[in-house]
Design an enzyme around this catalytic site. Sequence first.
Site, PDB file in Angstrom:
ATOM      1  CE  LYS A 276      -3.337  -2.087   3.207  1.00 46.59           C
ATOM      2  NZ  LYS A 276      -3.938  -1.917   4.553  1.00 46.59           N
TER       3      LYS A 276
ATOM      4  CG  ASP B 148      14.033  -1.232   5.504  1.00 52.66           C
ATOM      5  OD1 ASP B 148      15.139  -1.641   5.843  1.00 52.66           O
ATOM      6  OD2 ASP B 148      13.202  -0.835   6.351  1.00 52.66           O
TER       7      ASP B 148
ATOM      8  CD  GLU C 251       8.235  -0.638  -3.008  1.00 48.53           C
ATOM      9  OE1 GLU C 251       7.584   0.134  -2.295  1.00 48.53           O
ATOM     10  OE2 GLU C 251       8.279  -1.859  -2.812  1.00 48.53           O
TER      11      GLU C 251
HETATM   12  C1  PRP Z   1       7.175  -1.746   2.597  1.00 54.63           C
HETATM   13  C2  PRP Z   1       7.490  -0.874   1.395  1.00 54.63           C
HETATM   14  C3  PRP Z   1       8.281  -1.784   0.503  1.00 54.63           C
HETATM   15  C4  PRP Z   1       8.937  -2.729   1.470  1.00 54.63           C
HETATM   16  C5  PRP Z   1      10.377  -2.394   1.608  1.00 54.63           C
HETATM   17  O1  PRP Z   1       6.009  -2.469   2.334  1.00 54.63           O
HETATM   18  O2  PRP Z   1       6.340  -0.404   0.762  1.00 54.63           O
HETATM   19  O3  PRP Z   1       7.458  -2.468  -0.402  1.00 54.63           O
HETATM   20  O4  PRP Z   1       8.289  -2.595   2.733  1.00 54.63           O
HETATM   21  O5  PRP Z   1      11.000  -3.229   2.550  1.00 54.63           O
HETATM   22  P1  PRP Z   1      12.239  -4.134   2.224  1.00 54.63           P
HETATM   23  O6  PRP Z   1      13.177  -3.340   1.355  1.00 54.63           O
HETATM   24  O7  PRP Z   1      12.839  -4.409   3.591  1.00 54.63           O
HETATM   25  O8  PRP Z   1      11.760  -5.372   1.559  1.00 54.63           O
HETATM   26  P2  PRP Z   1       5.223  -3.288   3.456  1.00 54.63           P
HETATM   27  O9  PRP Z   1       5.541  -4.747   3.285  1.00 54.63           O
HETATM   28  O10 PRP Z   1       5.482  -2.666   4.778  1.00 54.63           O
HETATM   29  O11 PRP Z   1       3.727  -3.109   3.041  1.00 54.63           O
HETATM   30  P3  PRP Z   1       2.842  -1.759   2.855  1.00 54.63           P
HETATM   31  O12 PRP Z   1       3.447  -0.996   1.697  1.00 54.63           O
HETATM   32  O13 PRP Z   1       1.476  -2.272   2.580  1.00 54.63           O
HETATM   33  O14 PRP Z   1       2.934  -0.977   4.158  1.00 54.63           O
END
Ligand code: PRP
Length: 177
Positions: A43, A103, A99
């Site tokens: 999201k 992270d 994105e």
């Molecule tokens: C977050 C963000 C990225 C991901 C990055 O999504 O939107 O897609 O984490 O993290 P990483 O580099 O450690 O893989 P999340 O899974 O929190 O879902 P959301 O966007 O629905 O909050």
Amino acid sequence: MCSEPKPTILFTKGEIETTVRRLAGEISRDYRGKYPLLIGVLKGSFMFMADLIRLLDFPLEVEFIRLSSYGKDKESSGKVKVVQGLRSQIKGRDVLVIEDIVDTGLTTAFLLDYLQKKKPASLRLCSLTDKPSRRKAPVIIDYLGFTVPNKFLVGYGLDWNEKFRNLPDIGVLEDEE
Ligand code: PRP
């Protein structure tokens, strides 16, 4: 973390607007006339995507994909799942993934690999923020807004336990343990 954490502002609404405008300029320069498909990762990217595309004054298409790698806390489980897949064919298309944050990079690395297998004409990544200190999987970010410190970010689409997505600024939650 206490039960009702209060974010400290890291980037104001105005700073975000300036950065989104810059990114829109870079993307316009590279994609004008190419009829790209922008894929927002739900999201977290919804607000960034909405602000970004209204600054792109050329034909494009919008898609969304929903992935999940995080549980209801601040640490990634490291496992990426496709929760809601694409409805558009991407074979032969110029695809730009949008994105909110890279992270560990595990989510984005998984997604880019997943999309690459569908044989797009080109595949690039635009991320509003990048937290390189946490990287576990290498990811090339073609269009980057902000490099951020190793703090938990909320606001402008980013959540903590599904809260704070509606903040117009980007804030950080300080660990109080
Ligand atoms: C977050 C963000 C990225 C991901 C990055 O999504 O939107 O897609 O984490 O993290 P990483 O580099 O450690 O893989 P999340 O899974 O929190 O879902 P959301 O966007 O629905 O909050």
